[in-house]
Design a protein around this motif. Structure first.
Motif, mmCIF file in Angstrom:
data_model
loop_
_atom_site.group_PDB
_atom_site.id
_atom_site.type_symbol
_atom_site.label_atom_id
_atom_site.label_comp_id
_atom_site.label_asym_id
_atom_site.label_seq_id
_atom_site.Cartn_x
_atom_site.Cartn_y
_atom_site.Cartn_z
ATOM 1 N N LYS A 47 -4.003 5.371 0.290
ATOM 2 C CA LYS A 47 -3.069 4.238 0.367
ATOM 3 C C LYS A 47 -2.200 4.309 1.624
ATOM 4 O O LYS A 47 -1.987 3.288 2.294
ATOM 5 C CB LYS A 47 -2.183 4.204 -0.880
ATOM 6 N N TYR A 48 -1.710 5.493 1.940
ATOM 7 C CA TYR A 48 -0.864 5.621 3.134
ATOM 8 C C TYR A 48 -1.658 5.331 4.409
ATOM 9 O O TYR A 48 -1.158 4.674 5.320
ATOM 10 C CB TYR A 48 -0.255 7.023 3.195
ATOM 11 N N HIS A 49 -2.891 5.805 4.447
ATOM 12 C CA HIS A 49 -3.740 5.501 5.605
ATOM 13 C C HIS A 49 -4.002 3.998 5.695
ATOM 14 O O HIS A 49 -4.013 3.422 6.796
ATOM 15 C CB HIS A 49 -5.077 6.252 5.505
ATOM 16 N N GLY A 50 -4.196 3.372 4.551
ATOM 17 C CA GLY A 50 -4.411 1.926 4.524
ATOM 18 C C GLY A 50 -3.204 1.172 5.064
ATOM 19 O O GLY A 50 -3.348 0.201 5.811
ATOM 20 N N ALA A 51 -2.019 1.635 4.690
ATOM 21 C CA ALA A 51 -0.791 1.002 5.178
ATOM 22 C C ALA A 51 -0.681 1.128 6.696
ATOM 23 O O ALA A 51 -0.318 0.175 7.392
ATOM 24 C CB ALA A 51 0.422 1.638 4.504
ATOM 25 N N LEU A 92 0.829 -1.214 0.000
ATOM 26 C CA LEU A 92 0.000 0.000 0.000
ATOM 27 C C LEU A 92 0.860 1.258 0.000
ATOM 28 O O LEU A 92 0.542 2.244 -0.677
ATOM 29 C CB LEU A 92 -0.929 -0.006 1.212
ATOM 30 N N LYS A 93 1.940 1.222 0.750
ATOM 31 C CA LYS A 93 2.855 2.375 0.770
ATOM 32 C C LYS A 93 3.428 2.619 -0.626
ATOM 33 O O LYS A 93 3.471 3.771 -1.101
ATOM 34 C CB LYS A 93 3.991 2.115 1.759
ATOM 35 N N GLU A 102 9.841 1.454 10.146
ATOM 36 C CA GLU A 102 10.301 2.297 9.038
ATOM 37 C C GLU A 102 9.162 2.590 8.061
ATOM 38 O O GLU A 102 9.029 3.722 7.572
ATOM 39 C CB GLU A 102 11.473 1.616 8.324
ATOM 40 N N VAL A 103 8.346 1.583 7.791
ATOM 41 C CA VAL A 103 7.197 1.785 6.893
ATOM 42 C C VAL A 103 6.240 2.796 7.510
ATOM 43 O O VAL A 103 5.727 3.688 6.827
ATOM 44 C CB VAL A 103 6.480 0.449 6.611
ATOM 45 N N LYS A 104 6.005 2.651 8.798
ATOM 46 C CA LYS A 104 5.104 3.567 9.499
ATOM 47 C C LYS A 104 5.638 4.993 9.452
ATOM 48 O O LYS A 104 4.887 5.947 9.201
ATOM 49 C CB LYS A 104 4.932 3.105 10.946
ATOM 50 N N THR A 105 6.933 5.145 9.678
ATOM 51 C CA THR A 105 7.553 6.473 9.637
ATOM 52 C C THR A 105 7.401 7.113 8.270
ATOM 53 O O THR A 105 7.012 8.280 8.139
ATOM 54 C CB THR A 105 9.056 6.369 9.993
ATOM 55 N N VAL A 106 7.697 6.338 7.235
ATOM 56 C CA VAL A 106 7.612 6.848 5.862
ATOM 57 C C VAL A 106 6.174 7.220 5.507
ATOM 58 O O VAL A 106 5.934 8.257 4.868
ATOM 59 C CB VAL A 106 8.172 5.804 4.870
ATOM 60 N N CYS A 107 5.217 6.403 5.925
ATOM 61 C CA CYS A 107 3.810 6.702 5.614
ATOM 62 C C CYS A 107 3.370 8.009 6.258
ATOM 63 O O CYS A 107 2.690 8.825 5.617
ATOM 64 C CB CYS A 107 2.920 5.561 6.072
ATOM 65 N N HIS A 108 3.755 8.226 7.512
ATOM 66 C CA HIS A 108 3.398 9.491 8.169
ATOM 67 C C HIS A 108 4.065 10.676 7.457
ATOM 68 O O HIS A 108 3.427 11.714 7.234
ATOM 69 C CB HIS A 108 3.819 9.459 9.639
#
Length: 221
Positions: A37-41, A18-19, A76-82
Motif C-alpha cells: 500500500k505504501y509503495h502504491g501511494a 492507500l497510505k 507530507e504523504v510522501k514523507t510519511v509513506c517513506h
C-alpha cells in the motif's frame, strides 16, 4: 493563482487512501500488505511529479497545476509513506532498505522525528553506532517528551565507546608495529656495518698471509 488539476487531485486522494490502508495493515501486523500500500501511494505521487520538499520546492509543471496547500500535503504523504515503509522493513530486519527510506523521508523533512528514530534503529543494527547516536540525539532534541529515545541513546552509547576503544587500540598497535619495524631496520643496518668494519680490519691485519689463504681456499679458482 494556481489551481487544482483534476487528475493530480485524484491521484493525491488515491495516495492518501492507500497510505491509510497501509496504516491499517501495519497496525494489524500485516507488514507485507502495508508495504504494498505504501509503495502504491508513492507511485501515485510520482505520477503527479511529486514535490521535492515540504518547503514547496516543486517542479514548475506541478507548481502551475497544484496550489501550495496541495503541494505540501503531497510532500507530507510522501514523507510519511517513506517513514512507514522503513518501519515495516525494520520488522523484517531489512536494515539497509529501512535506512534508505528514512533518508528519503528526511530529504523531504529533515526534522521528521520518526524517520530519525527509525534510521537510528537501522544504523544500530548495521553497527553504524556513531550515526545511530547522532540520529537519536537529534530526535530527542525535537521530541524531548518521547521516553523511548533516551533508552536507545543509553543502549547505543556503550557500543560507541567500545568502538572508539577498539579503534584506539588498533591505532596504538599499528604505531607500535611501525616503531618496532623502524628500530629493527636500524639495528640490522648497524650490525651489518659493524660486521663489514670488522672484516676490513681483519684483512688488513693479516697482511701478506692473506694471499696464501685465498689460494688454498680455492674461492677465486
Amino acid at each position: 493563482m494556481a489551481c487544482h488539476a483534476p487528475d493530480d487531485l485524484a491521484m493525491l486522494e488515491a495516495a492518501i487512501r492507500l497510505k491509510n490502508e497501509g496504516n491499517s495493515f501495519f497496525v494489524n501486523g500485516e507488514h507485507r500488505k502495508a508495504i504494498v500500500k505504501y509503495h502504491g501511494a508513492l507511485m501515485q505521487l510520482k505520477a503527479v511529479g511529486g514535490p521535492k520538499s515540504i518547503a514547496s520546492v516543486v517542479t514548475p509543471m506541478l507548481q502551475e497545476k497544484m496550489d501550495p496547500m496541495a503541494a505540501q500535503q503531497a510532500a507530507e504523504v510522501k514523507t510519511v509513506c517513506h517513514s512507514n515503509l522503513a518501519a515495516c522493513l525494520l520488522k523484517a530486519h531489512k536494515w539497509e532498505n529501512a535506512a534508505a527510506h528514512c533518508k528519503q523521508a528526511l530529504e523531504l523533512d529533515p526534522n521528521h522525528v520518526k524517520a530519525l528514530y527509525r534510521r537510528g534503529e537501522a544504523y544500530y543494527h548495521l553497527k553504524r553506532f556513531d550515526d545511530a547516536l547522532s540520529d537519536f540525539q537529534r530526535a530527542l532534541e525535537l521530541a524531548p517528551e518521547d521516553t523511548k529515545i533516551p533508552k536507545w541513546i543509553e543502549r547505543v552509547k556503550p557500543a560507541v565507546q567500545a568502538g572508539n576503544l577498539k579503534m584506539k587500540k588498533m591505532y596504538s598497535t599499528m604505531l607500535s608495529a611501525g616503531s618496532a619495524a623502524t628500530h629493527g631496520s636500524a639495528a640490522t643496518h648497524d650490525s651489518a656495518a659493524t660486521h663489514d668494519s670488522a672484516a676490513t680490519h681483519g684483512g688488513a691485519a693479516n697482511g701478506g698471509a692473506a694471499n696464501g689463504g685465498a689460494a688454498s681456499g680455492g674461492v677465486e679458482g
